[in-house]
Design an enzyme around this catalytic site. Structure first.
Site, PDB file in Angstrom:
ATOM      1  N   HIS A  21       0.821  -1.047  -0.024  1.00 23.44           N
ATOM      2  CA  HIS A  21       0.132   0.090  -0.099  1.00 23.44           C
ATOM      3  C   HIS A  21       0.860   1.392  -0.032  1.00 23.44           C
ATOM      4  O   HIS A  21       1.229   1.458   0.896  1.00 23.44           O
ATOM      5  CB  HIS A  21      -0.933  -0.085   1.402  1.00 23.44           C
ATOM      6  CG  HIS A  21      -1.870   1.177   1.415  1.00 23.44           C
ATOM      7  ND1 HIS A  21      -3.139   0.905   1.904  1.00 23.44           N
ATOM      8  CD2 HIS A  21      -1.931   2.451   0.737  1.00 23.44           C
ATOM      9  CE1 HIS A  21      -3.687   2.104   1.729  1.00 23.44           C
ATOM     10  NE2 HIS A  21      -3.009   3.038   0.962  1.00 23.44           N
ATOM     11  N   HIS A  23       1.340   4.937  -2.360  1.00 29.83           N
ATOM     12  CA  HIS A  23       0.996   5.591  -3.649  1.00 29.83           C
ATOM     13  C   HIS A  23       2.385   6.415  -3.997  1.00 29.83           C
ATOM     14  O   HIS A  23       3.094   7.119  -3.127  1.00 29.83           O
ATOM     15  CB  HIS A  23       0.033   6.821  -2.924  1.00 29.83           C
ATOM     16  CG  HIS A  23      -1.055   6.153  -2.567  1.00 29.83           C
ATOM     17  ND1 HIS A  23      -2.163   5.993  -3.195  1.00 29.83           N
ATOM     18  CD2 HIS A  23      -1.339   5.931  -1.181  1.00 29.83           C
ATOM     19  CE1 HIS A  23      -2.946   5.552  -2.407  1.00 29.83           C
ATOM     20  NE2 HIS A  23      -2.936   5.474  -1.331  1.00 29.83           N
ATOM     21  N   HIS A 201      -9.363   1.240  -1.234  1.00 35.92           N
ATOM     22  CA  HIS A 201      -9.396   1.757  -0.172  1.00 35.92           C
ATOM     23  C   HIS A 201     -10.845   1.563   0.371  1.00 35.92           C
ATOM     24  O   HIS A 201     -11.768   2.100  -0.208  1.00 35.92           O
ATOM     25  CB  HIS A 201      -8.866   3.210  -0.277  1.00 35.92           C
ATOM     26  CG  HIS A 201      -7.511   3.430  -0.316  1.00 35.92           C
ATOM     27  ND1 HIS A 201      -6.676   2.857  -1.510  1.00 35.92           N
ATOM     28  CD2 HIS A 201      -6.550   4.130   0.167  1.00 35.92           C
ATOM     29  CE1 HIS A 201      -5.524   3.492  -1.443  1.00 35.92           C
ATOM     30  NE2 HIS A 201      -5.317   3.983  -0.431  1.00 35.92           N
ATOM     31  N   GLU A 204     -11.014   3.306   5.954  1.00 39.74           N
ATOM     32  CA  GLU A 204      -9.981   4.239   6.636  1.00 39.74           C
ATOM     33  C   GLU A 204     -10.805   5.341   7.204  1.00 39.74           C
ATOM     34  O   GLU A 204     -10.721   5.453   8.362  1.00 39.74           O
ATOM     35  CB  GLU A 204      -9.415   4.678   5.305  1.00 39.74           C
ATOM     36  CG  GLU A 204      -8.287   5.939   5.676  1.00 39.74           C
ATOM     37  CD  GLU A 204      -7.560   6.617   4.716  1.00 39.74           C
ATOM     38  OE1 GLU A 204      -7.955   6.471   3.622  1.00 39.74           O
ATOM     39  OE2 GLU A 204      -6.298   7.400   4.834  1.00 39.74           O
ATOM     40  N   ASP A 283       2.039   7.204   2.140  1.00 35.90           N
ATOM     41  CA  ASP A 283       2.688   8.365   1.623  1.00 35.90           C
ATOM     42  C   ASP A 283       3.443   8.657   2.236  1.00 35.90           C
ATOM     43  O   ASP A 283       3.537   9.736   3.139  1.00 35.90           O
ATOM     44  CB  ASP A 283       1.404   9.610   1.410  1.00 35.90           C
ATOM     45  CG  ASP A 283       0.123   8.941   0.635  1.00 35.90           C
ATOM     46  OD1 ASP A 283       0.299   8.869  -0.443  1.00 35.90           O
ATOM     47  OD2 ASP A 283      -0.636   8.698   1.349  1.00 35.90           O
TER      48      ASP A 283
END
Ligand code: ADE
Ligand code: ZN
Length: 347
Positions: A21, A23, A201, A204, A283
């Site tokens: 996971h 980005h 996703h 979350e 990220d």
């Protein structure tokens, strides 16, 4: 035999791991953002690397996304996407990450006039080089931006199909609340029909119902995040029985205030419920840590020992899409590390 205290940092560094996971646009460190913006003549709103970093004070997912999409505007040429991806791979190769399955957000670029092929060619070339240089294997996942329309997602899939051999799966990211998985059923149906796998996703910030929709309507192989599943015990049972992996991102969850502090993160509870939990960085340029820092944060705050750390690393390979024989090799390597740690070897 002398017994040496267990050092989680050394142990984590030595574990082979997969990242599932991530980005790629979320790995754009401020220094590289400024360098690429300068060479492209792109004006950034922030005057310095320090001023930009100071703005990384988020109160929810949307406040992060606003700045994340802004940062991506520096990326214009194929070489920019190459440099971005290569910088991430150079870093994680040193962290003993052996396999990555990374997201990219083509609409963030095509909506600014950057061609789909420009982004994917740069990313693909860096993935190819990293396998040759470091032995780090990879798959690429195309994410649709869920705050945009289903038609825009379908158009993006049209752009992607000529490059299908470089894409393993499609996913769904961006603003979760108000953009349920059902909005994208048709495009996910078509992607699966084209032979692509699916992830999304869900859970979350959004409710457990979004996790159910991702499973039932989008037929996902993994849930990205999924931490809100605990609110629905029947859903937890389904995830456990079907061994649906959750790609959990601990530092992200703290930065975006999904949990107030790491000590209150539910990762250990998810693990104890028998779920296939994995640790990931989401990220990392924005959330303060790459993969090893995420493992270290949960290990320290939730008191995870070698058995639980090895379980998380094994889960990362189990949940990946590498060949079964490669999974077995990594399990064996991890078993040996665990045996050494529990026998009191030094790390
Ligand atoms: N895009 C980048 N990071 C994301 C996250 N954590 N959730 C949703 N969309 C994202
Ligand atoms: Zn994410």
């Amino acid at each position: 035999m002398t017994s040496v205290t267990f050092n989680p940092e050394h142990f984590i560094a030595r574990m082979p791991k997969a990242e599932l996971h991530l980005h790629i646009e979320g790995t754009l460190e401020p220094e590289l953002m400024f360098e690429i913006a300068r060479r492209n003549g792109v004006a950034l709103r922030f005057k310095s690397v320090e001023a930009l970093r100071e703005a990384y004070n988020f109160h929810n997912l949307q406040s992060f996304l606003d700045i994340y999409y802004e940062g991506a505007q520096a990326l214009i040429h194929e070489q920019d996407f190459y440099d971005l991806t290569r910088a991430y791979l150079d870093r994680v190769a040193k962290q003993n990450v052996r396999h990555v399955e990374i997201f990219f957000d083509p609409q963030t670029h095509t909506d600014r006039g950057v061609k789909f092929e420009t982004a994917i060619k740069g990313i693909h070339r860096a993935l190819y080089d990293a396998e040759y240089l470091y032995g780090v294997t990879s798959h690429l996942i195309l994410c649709f931006l869920r705050h945009l329309s289903a038609d825009a997602a379908m158009k993006t899939l049209d752009d992607a199909l000529p490059f299908k051999q470089w894409i393993k799966a499609v996913g769904l990211d961006s603003s979760e609340m108000g953009n349920p998985p059902e909005k994208f059923k048709a495009v996910f149906d078509r992607a699966r029909h084209e032979g692509l796998l699916t992830v999304a996703h869900a859970g979350e910030e959004g409710p457990p119902e979004y996790i159910r929709q991702a499973l039932d309507l989008l037929k996902v192989r993994r849930i990205d995040h999924g931490v809100r599943c605990l609110e629905d015990p029947a859903l937890v049972e389904k995830l456990r029985q079907e061994r649906v992996p959750l790609t959990v991102c601990p530092l992200s969850n703290i930065k975006l205030r999904v949990f107030d502090r790491m000590e209150n993160h539910n990762l250990k509870t998810l693990l104890s419920q028998g779920l296939c939990v994995t640790v990931n960085s989401d990220d990392p340029a924005y959330f303060g840590g790459y993969l090893n820092e995420n493992y270290q944060a949960v290990s320290q705050s939730l008191y995870l020992g070698p058995v639980e750390l090895v379980q998380l690393a094994k889960n990362s390979f189990e949940a990946s899409w590498i060949p079964q024989a490669d999974k077995q090799r990594y399990y064996h390597e991890l078993d040996q590390l665990q045996a050494a740690a529990t026998a009191g070897a030094a790390y």
